[in-house]
Design a protein around this motif. Sequence first.
Motif, PDB file in Angstrom:
ATOM      1  N   HIS A 164       0.953  -1.256   0.014  1.00 44.87           N
ATOM      2  CA  HIS A 164       0.138   0.129   0.010  1.00 44.87           C
ATOM      3  C   HIS A 164       0.817   1.259  -0.009  1.00 44.87           C
ATOM      4  O   HIS A 164       0.750   2.275  -0.704  1.00 44.87           O
ATOM      5  CB  HIS A 164      -0.700  -0.056   1.191  1.00 44.87           C
ATOM      6  CG  HIS A 164      -1.897  -1.138   1.313  1.00 44.87           C
ATOM      7  ND1 HIS A 164      -2.099  -1.983   2.498  1.00 44.87           N
ATOM      8  CD2 HIS A 164      -2.823  -1.591   0.351  1.00 44.87           C
ATOM      9  CE1 HIS A 164      -2.906  -2.629   2.229  1.00 44.87           C
ATOM     10  NE2 HIS A 164      -3.490  -2.711   1.055  1.00 44.87           N
ATOM     11  N   ILE A 165       1.797   1.179   1.036  1.00 44.00           N
ATOM     12  CA  ILE A 165       2.761   2.376   0.978  1.00 44.00           C
ATOM     13  C   ILE A 165       3.587   2.546  -0.638  1.00 44.00           C
ATOM     14  O   ILE A 165       3.686   3.810  -0.888  1.00 44.00           O
ATOM     15  CB  ILE A 165       3.958   2.130   1.995  1.00 44.00           C
ATOM     16  CG1 ILE A 165       3.141   1.972   3.333  1.00 44.00           C
ATOM     17  CG2 ILE A 165       4.818   3.323   2.133  1.00 44.00           C
ATOM     18  CD1 ILE A 165       2.330   3.380   3.998  1.00 44.00           C
ATOM     19  N   PHE A 166       4.081   1.573  -0.787  1.00 46.48           N
ATOM     20  CA  PHE A 166       4.755   1.633  -2.310  1.00 46.48           C
ATOM     21  C   PHE A 166       3.744   2.232  -3.416  1.00 46.48           C
ATOM     22  O   PHE A 166       4.279   3.177  -4.230  1.00 46.48           O
ATOM     23  CB  PHE A 166       5.330   0.328  -2.857  1.00 46.48           C
ATOM     24  CG  PHE A 166       6.109   0.318  -4.033  1.00 46.48           C
ATOM     25  CD1 PHE A 166       7.397   0.933  -4.161  1.00 46.48           C
ATOM     26  CD2 PHE A 166       5.471  -0.070  -5.347  1.00 46.48           C
ATOM     27  CE1 PHE A 166       7.878   0.916  -5.331  1.00 46.48           C
ATOM     28  CE2 PHE A 166       5.939  -0.053  -6.542  1.00 46.48           C
ATOM     29  CZ  PHE A 166       7.369   0.375  -6.376  1.00 46.48           C
ATOM     30  N   ASN A 167       2.671   1.767  -3.648  1.00 48.12           N
ATOM     31  CA  ASN A 167       1.744   2.233  -4.647  1.00 48.12           C
ATOM     32  C   ASN A 167       1.381   3.646  -4.426  1.00 48.12           C
ATOM     33  O   ASN A 167       1.016   4.127  -5.185  1.00 48.12           O
ATOM     34  CB  ASN A 167       0.571   1.262  -4.380  1.00 48.12           C
ATOM     35  CG  ASN A 167       0.760  -0.250  -5.096  1.00 48.12           C
ATOM     36  OD1 ASN A 167       1.748  -0.453  -5.783  1.00 48.12           O
ATOM     37  ND2 ASN A 167      -0.174  -1.060  -4.883  1.00 48.12           N
ATOM     38  N   PHE A 168       1.246   4.078  -3.097  1.00 44.09           N
ATOM     39  CA  PHE A 168       1.205   5.277  -2.664  1.00 44.09           C
ATOM     40  C   PHE A 168       1.912   6.412  -3.052  1.00 44.09           C
ATOM     41  O   PHE A 168       1.571   7.095  -3.826  1.00 44.09           O
ATOM     42  CB  PHE A 168       0.545   5.606  -1.240  1.00 44.09           C
ATOM     43  CG  PHE A 168       0.708   7.057  -0.695  1.00 44.09           C
ATOM     44  CD1 PHE A 168      -0.407   7.696  -0.910  1.00 44.09           C
ATOM     45  CD2 PHE A 168       1.683   7.465   0.252  1.00 44.09           C
ATOM     46  CE1 PHE A 168      -0.324   9.154  -0.668  1.00 44.09           C
ATOM     47  CE2 PHE A 168       1.722   8.877   0.438  1.00 44.09           C
ATOM     48  CZ  PHE A 168       0.413   9.669   0.281  1.00 44.09           C
ATOM     49  N   PHE A 169       3.099   6.054  -2.955  1.00 42.37           N
ATOM     50  CA  PHE A 169       4.199   6.860  -3.537  1.00 42.37           C
ATOM     51  C   PHE A 169       4.306   6.839  -4.814  1.00 42.37           C
ATOM     52  O   PHE A 169       4.480   7.748  -5.505  1.00 42.37           O
ATOM     53  CB  PHE A 169       5.471   6.547  -2.809  1.00 42.37           C
ATOM     54  CG  PHE A 169       5.745   7.117  -1.229  1.00 42.37           C
ATOM     55  CD1 PHE A 169       5.720   8.394  -1.181  1.00 42.37           C
ATOM     56  CD2 PHE A 169       5.488   6.353  -0.123  1.00 42.37           C
ATOM     57  CE1 PHE A 169       5.815   9.139  -0.006  1.00 42.37           C
ATOM     58  CE2 PHE A 169       5.441   6.902   1.046  1.00 42.37           C
ATOM     59  CZ  PHE A 169       5.428   8.329   1.323  1.00 42.37           C
ATOM     60  N   THR A 170       4.122   5.806  -5.521  1.00 43.97           N
ATOM     61  CA  THR A 170       4.312   5.772  -7.027  1.00 43.97           C
ATOM     62  C   THR A 170       2.975   6.598  -7.567  1.00 43.97           C
ATOM     63  O   THR A 170       3.343   7.530  -8.449  1.00 43.97           O
ATOM     64  CB  THR A 170       3.928   4.187  -7.413  1.00 43.97           C
ATOM     65  OG1 THR A 170       5.199   3.369  -6.917  1.00 43.97           O
ATOM     66  CG2 THR A 170       4.060   4.365  -9.096  1.00 43.97           C
ATOM     67  N   TYR A 171       2.025   6.510  -6.916  1.00 40.40           N
ATOM     68  CA  TYR A 171       0.934   7.610  -7.280  1.00 40.40           C
ATOM     69  C   TYR A 171       1.307   8.816  -7.078  1.00 40.40           C
ATOM     70  O   TYR A 171       1.088   9.851  -8.098  1.00 40.40           O
ATOM     71  CB  TYR A 171      -0.527   6.972  -6.691  1.00 40.40           C
ATOM     72  CG  TYR A 171      -1.514   7.812  -7.187  1.00 40.40           C
ATOM     73  CD1 TYR A 171      -2.232   7.953  -8.664  1.00 40.40           C
ATOM     74  CD2 TYR A 171      -2.124   8.830  -6.420  1.00 40.40           C
ATOM     75  CE1 TYR A 171      -3.060   8.720  -9.085  1.00 40.40           C
ATOM     76  CE2 TYR A 171      -3.321   9.332  -6.838  1.00 40.40           C
ATOM     77  CZ  TYR A 171      -3.709   9.426  -8.270  1.00 40.40           C
ATOM     78  OH  TYR A 171      -4.881  10.134  -8.413  1.00 40.40           O
ATOM     79  N   MET A 172       1.591   9.321  -5.977  1.00 37.48           N
ATOM     80  CA  MET A 172       2.087  10.663  -5.875  1.00 37.48           C
ATOM     81  C   MET A 172       3.241  11.079  -7.008  1.00 37.48           C
ATOM     82  O   MET A 172       3.189  12.147  -7.258  1.00 37.48           O
ATOM     83  CB  MET A 172       2.804  10.809  -4.396  1.00 37.48           C
ATOM     84  CG  MET A 172       1.872  10.397  -3.434  1.00 37.48           C
ATOM     85  SD  MET A 172       0.338  11.578  -3.198  1.00 37.48           S
ATOM     86  CE  MET A 172       0.784  12.982  -2.474  1.00 37.48           C
ATOM     87  N   GLY A 173       3.961  10.192  -7.223  1.00 39.41           N
ATOM     88  CA  GLY A 173       4.976  10.608  -8.318  1.00 39.41           C
ATOM     89  C   GLY A 173       4.291  10.507  -9.491  1.00 39.41           C
ATOM     90  O   GLY A 173       4.788  11.648 -10.322  1.00 39.41           O
ATOM     91  N   GLU A 174       3.311   9.863  -9.797  1.00 38.73           N
ATOM     92  CA  GLU A 174       2.439  10.030 -11.102  1.00 38.73           C
ATOM     93  C   GLU A 174       1.847  11.531 -11.149  1.00 38.73           C
ATOM     94  O   GLU A 174       1.666  11.958 -12.202  1.00 38.73           O
ATOM     95  CB  GLU A 174       1.404   8.901 -11.208  1.00 38.73           C
ATOM     96  CG  GLU A 174       2.075   7.815 -11.528  1.00 38.73           C
ATOM     97  CD  GLU A 174       1.449   6.453 -11.511  1.00 38.73           C
ATOM     98  OE1 GLU A 174       0.363   6.747 -11.190  1.00 38.73           O
ATOM     99  OE2 GLU A 174       1.623   5.363 -11.883  1.00 38.73           O
TER     100      GLU A 174
END
Length: 306
Positions: A56-66
């Motif tokens: 969840h944390i990894f996907n969250f930061f990936t999305y913030m990058g997007e």
Amino acid sequence: MLWQSYLKNFKSYLTLERSLSENSIEAYLRDVHKLWQYLEIAGENDINPETVNEKHIFNFFTYMGELGLETTSQARILSGLKAFFKYLLLEDVIKTDPMDLMASPKIGRKLPPTLSFPEIEKILSVIDLSTPEGARNRAILEVLYSSGLRVSELVEMQLTECFLDIGFIRIIGKGNKVRLVPIGRDAIHYLEIYLENIRKFQVIKEEAGNYVFLNRRGNKLTRVMIFLIIKDLVAQAGIHKNVSPHTFRHSFATHLIEGGADLRAVQEMLGHESITTTEIYTHLDREYLQQTIVDFHPRSKKHLKV
């Protein structure tokens, strides 16, 4: 309600045990709230602070990058989340910390540089408003920064899709998906100047009659021309960054998020696809989107003049 309860207790912990300033406490709470919002728009409504994991944390930061958030801003959010989950460990709410494997330098992917608000103001200031092209170019940059449009969406903007009286433009984005995008007061101001004082008096090619932004020959502007206009203005402003139209889109998203805007509102304005496989998507009403621009966009701050 679990998130609200834990956030309330986390605030008490930061106040009483950490003795942090009010500003620091609010920043930490906003960081955790962003994670909560992300899980909601990702369709993970059953996930609470006790069940958040590394994925969840990894996907969250990936999305913030997007969304365009730079690594430095992501690192600040990381700090807030680490404090939150450390608190949950101290309270024996969780047994393992989902933040353990997250390191600041490895968060997200490398993004094109964003522009700070002073840098955007500097670029705008070098535009010669006494020329027709200058008036047009000011309107172009104001619209890009005010609405976060893709360059393809900008060059395809239609007169009949501009509802400036209510502060919106209708955009056809990727996959022919239509969305209403709020447009800020400064962008409306300079767009109206261009439409009434420049475009209105041009000889316009028939096939370009409904396009908003035209070249001096009365044809619609191309993507390449927008790139060249921005490159020239950035050079004149003495800014040594690789700036493109997409940089303004990243800056738009970054400045809104850093100002405290709701992730769902930013996602909708950018026209991002739903981040869930089942296309779960929260559509927000236009008044809310417009208020987001008013409250959180740097060009809408009350001390700025039109």
